[in-house]
Design a protein around this motif. Structure first.
Motif, PDB file in Angstrom:
ATOM      1  N   LEU A 171      44.989  16.207 -40.598  1.00  0.00           N
ATOM      2  CA  LEU A 171      45.332  15.798 -42.141  1.00  0.00           C
ATOM      3  C   LEU A 171      46.011  16.908 -42.972  1.00  0.00           C
ATOM      4  O   LEU A 171      46.852  16.482 -43.829  1.00  0.00           O
ATOM      5  N   ARG A 172      45.935  17.947 -42.665  1.00  0.00           N
ATOM      6  CA  ARG A 172      46.529  18.996 -43.335  1.00  0.00           C
ATOM      7  C   ARG A 172      47.870  19.048 -42.912  1.00  0.00           C
ATOM      8  O   ARG A 172      48.858  19.290 -43.870  1.00  0.00           O
ATOM      9  N   SER A 173      48.095  18.867 -41.651  1.00  0.00           N
ATOM     10  CA  SER A 173      49.721  18.729 -41.119  1.00  0.00           C
ATOM     11  C   SER A 173      50.247  17.673 -41.665  1.00  0.00           C
ATOM     12  O   SER A 173      51.640  17.582 -42.129  1.00  0.00           O
TER      13      SER A 173
ATOM     14  N   VAL B  97      56.101  22.534 -39.383  1.00  0.00           N
ATOM     15  CA  VAL B  97      54.724  22.411 -39.623  1.00  0.00           C
ATOM     16  C   VAL B  97      53.884  22.787 -38.372  1.00  0.00           C
ATOM     17  O   VAL B  97      53.221  23.439 -38.501  1.00  0.00           O
ATOM     18  N   ALA B  98      54.712  22.430 -37.137  1.00  0.00           N
ATOM     19  CA  ALA B  98      54.053  22.826 -35.946  1.00  0.00           C
ATOM     20  C   ALA B  98      53.921  24.251 -35.794  1.00  0.00           C
ATOM     21  O   ALA B  98      52.940  25.048 -35.238  1.00  0.00           O
ATOM     22  N   SER B  99      54.937  25.155 -36.218  1.00  0.00           N
ATOM     23  CA  SER B  99      54.731  26.569 -36.141  1.00  0.00           C
ATOM     24  C   SER B  99      53.700  27.079 -37.090  1.00  0.00           C
ATOM     25  O   SER B  99      53.069  28.322 -36.655  1.00  0.00           O
ATOM     26  N   ILE B 100      53.298  26.268 -38.013  1.00  0.00           N
ATOM     27  CA  ILE B 100      52.181  26.794 -38.869  1.00  0.00           C
ATOM     28  C   ILE B 100      50.914  26.554 -38.467  1.00  0.00           C
ATOM     29  O   ILE B 100      49.921  27.290 -38.403  1.00  0.00           O
ATOM     30  N   PHE B 101      50.810  25.418 -37.828  1.00  0.00           N
ATOM     31  CA  PHE B 101      49.337  25.031 -37.213  1.00  0.00           C
ATOM     32  C   PHE B 101      49.299  25.133 -35.644  1.00  0.00           C
ATOM     33  O   PHE B 101      48.254  24.759 -35.205  1.00  0.00           O
TER      34      PHE B 101
ATOM     35  N   PHE C 261      57.572   9.589 -29.386  1.00  0.00           N
ATOM     36  CA  PHE C 261      56.682   9.702 -30.303  1.00  0.00           C
ATOM     37  C   PHE C 261      57.277   9.766 -31.958  1.00  0.00           C
ATOM     38  O   PHE C 261      56.794   9.093 -32.535  1.00  0.00           O
ATOM     39  N   LEU C 262      58.367  10.505 -31.784  1.00  0.00           N
ATOM     40  CA  LEU C 262      58.916  10.411 -33.240  1.00  0.00           C
ATOM     41  C   LEU C 262      59.720   9.064 -33.774  1.00  0.00           C
ATOM     42  O   LEU C 262      59.963   9.071 -34.922  1.00  0.00           O
ATOM     43  N   LEU C 263      59.913   8.351 -32.786  1.00  0.00           N
ATOM     44  CA  LEU C 263      60.672   7.009 -33.058  1.00  0.00           C
ATOM     45  C   LEU C 263      59.712   6.094 -33.743  1.00  0.00           C
ATOM     46  O   LEU C 263      60.077   5.019 -34.134  1.00  0.00           O
ATOM     47  N   ILE C 264      58.260   6.276 -33.809  1.00  0.00           N
ATOM     48  CA  ILE C 264      57.157   5.504 -34.315  1.00  0.00           C
ATOM     49  C   ILE C 264      56.956   5.744 -35.835  1.00  0.00           C
ATOM     50  O   ILE C 264      56.332   6.707 -36.287  1.00  0.00           O
ATOM     51  N   PRO C 265      57.299   4.821 -36.700  1.00  0.00           N
ATOM     52  CA  PRO C 265      57.183   5.072 -38.119  1.00  0.00           C
ATOM     53  C   PRO C 265      55.669   5.272 -38.182  1.00  0.00           C
ATOM     54  O   PRO C 265      54.825   4.912 -37.771  1.00  0.00           O
ATOM     55  N   ILE C 266      55.322   6.260 -39.205  1.00  0.00           N
ATOM     56  CA  ILE C 266      54.011   6.525 -39.851  1.00  0.00           C
ATOM     57  C   ILE C 266      53.472   7.210 -38.606  1.00  0.00           C
ATOM     58  O   ILE C 266      53.068   8.449 -38.986  1.00  0.00           O
ATOM     59  N   VAL C 267      53.222   6.993 -37.441  1.00  0.00           N
ATOM     60  CA  VAL C 267      52.542   7.794 -36.344  1.00  0.00           C
ATOM     61  C   VAL C 267      53.454   8.858 -36.138  1.00  0.00           C
ATOM     62  O   VAL C 267      52.660  10.149 -35.834  1.00  0.00           O
ATOM     63  N   ASN C 268      54.824   8.904 -36.426  1.00  0.00           N
ATOM     64  CA  ASN C 268      55.424  10.263 -35.970  1.00  0.00           C
ATOM     65  C   ASN C 268      55.085  11.263 -37.148  1.00  0.00           C
ATOM     66  O   ASN C 268      55.476  12.359 -36.885  1.00  0.00           O
ATOM     67  N   LEU C 269      54.119  11.063 -38.084  1.00  0.00           N
ATOM     68  CA  LEU C 269      53.864  12.109 -38.994  1.00  0.00           C
ATOM     69  C   LEU C 269      53.013  13.175 -38.264  1.00  0.00           C
ATOM     70  O   LEU C 269      52.768  14.141 -38.728  1.00  0.00           O
ATOM     71  N   ALA C 270      52.214  12.502 -37.269  1.00  0.00           N
ATOM     72  CA  ALA C 270      51.225  13.477 -36.212  1.00  0.00           C
ATOM     73  C   ALA C 270      52.112  14.195 -35.403  1.00  0.00           C
ATOM     74  O   ALA C 270      51.403  14.830 -34.378  1.00  0.00           O
ATOM     75  N   THR C 271      53.560  14.085 -35.249  1.00  0.00           N
ATOM     76  CA  THR C 271      54.176  14.839 -34.102  1.00  0.00           C
ATOM     77  C   THR C 271      53.879  16.128 -33.920  1.00  0.00           C
ATOM     78  O   THR C 271      53.735  16.479 -32.628  1.00  0.00           O
TER      79      THR C 271
END
Length: 236
Positions: free
Chosen positions: A23-25, A87-91, A197-207
């Motif tokens: 959720l934070r990411s 974001v990945a580098s942060i979490f 995974f990046l190509l899936i809208p909305i879902v890609n926010l969890a990349t």
């Protein structure tokens, strides 16, 4: 190995252990995209305001802002990989620690990167990903080439960077890079899964979390396979 790692990563991302980080990411990713969208629309608005034609036809100003917003929605597909990298580098360390503790409890935990190297690595990851995707965006009017460039470039870059994020918790950087190169094929295929995974809208926010979890599993499986082979060689 790749499919098993991807399935385990997807299951772990939606599990209670990672839900708070997820959720934070996502929240940070959406915030950064919103800031970029606001900057883009304000920038176009300012440029149009410099033209005298907008004084006589104010609707041109409004149309320009609308078109800028619509264009950003298309461009967001190319911006999300870079934002996800940041974001990945942060979490990354926090998420990888949860995956290791939950899915590999018998293994020794990894070590977090020191603050300054982690910041430098994150900025490098972000910069490289941004440049690659801006280059792919420049090919927007060449549809087939554009999609191929987007997918292959991100598959390579994300495979390299996410794997090293996971491996650096257990090896010095030089060893992590060498390990990635020895298993370049499998690492690239895992990167292709992340790029898909990046190509899936909305879902890609969890990349960001998906990429970290996938490469943590892949790293553990590669190292585990090597250890078993080494043990088998000693018994012969």
């Amino acid at each position: 190995m790749i499919l098993a790692s991807a399935y385990a990563a997807l299951r772990r991302v939606v599990s209670p252990g990672l839900r708070g980080i997820l959720l934070r990411s996502i929240g940070l990713t959406v915030l950064l995209l919103a800031i970029a969208w606001a900057a883009a629309t304000r920038g176009v608005d300012w440029l149009l305001a410099q033209e005298t034609v907008t004084d006589a036809y104010p609707w041109i100003d409004t149309l320009g802002v609308i078109l800028a917003g619509a264009g950003f929605l298309v461009g967001a597909l190319y911006l999300i990989p870079a934002v996800s990298a940041l974001v990945a580098s942060i979490f990354a360390d926090e998420a990888a620690a949860v995956v290791e503790r939950t899915d590999f409890p018998a293994d020794p935990p990894g070590e977090e990167l020191p603050v300054l190297p982690a910041i430098g690595y994150g900025l490098r990851f972000f910069g490289l990903t941004l440049l690659v995707n801006l280059a792919a965006l420049a090919l927007l009017l060449v549809p087939v080439v554009n999609i191929a460039a987007f997918f292959l470039a991100n598959a390579y870059l994300l495979s390299r960077e996410y794997f090293e994020l996971a491996a650096n918790r257990h090896h010095p950087r030089a060893e992590a890079v060498a390990l990635r190169k020895r298993h370049a094929g499998r690492v690239f295929l895992a990167g292709a899964v992340i790029a898909g995974f990046l190509l899936i809208p909305i879902v890609n926010l969890a990349t960001p979390l998906f990429g970290v979890a996938l490469m943590t599993h892949l790293h553990k499986r590669i190292v585990g396979t090597q250890a078993r082979r080494g043990a088998g060689a000693l018994t012969r």
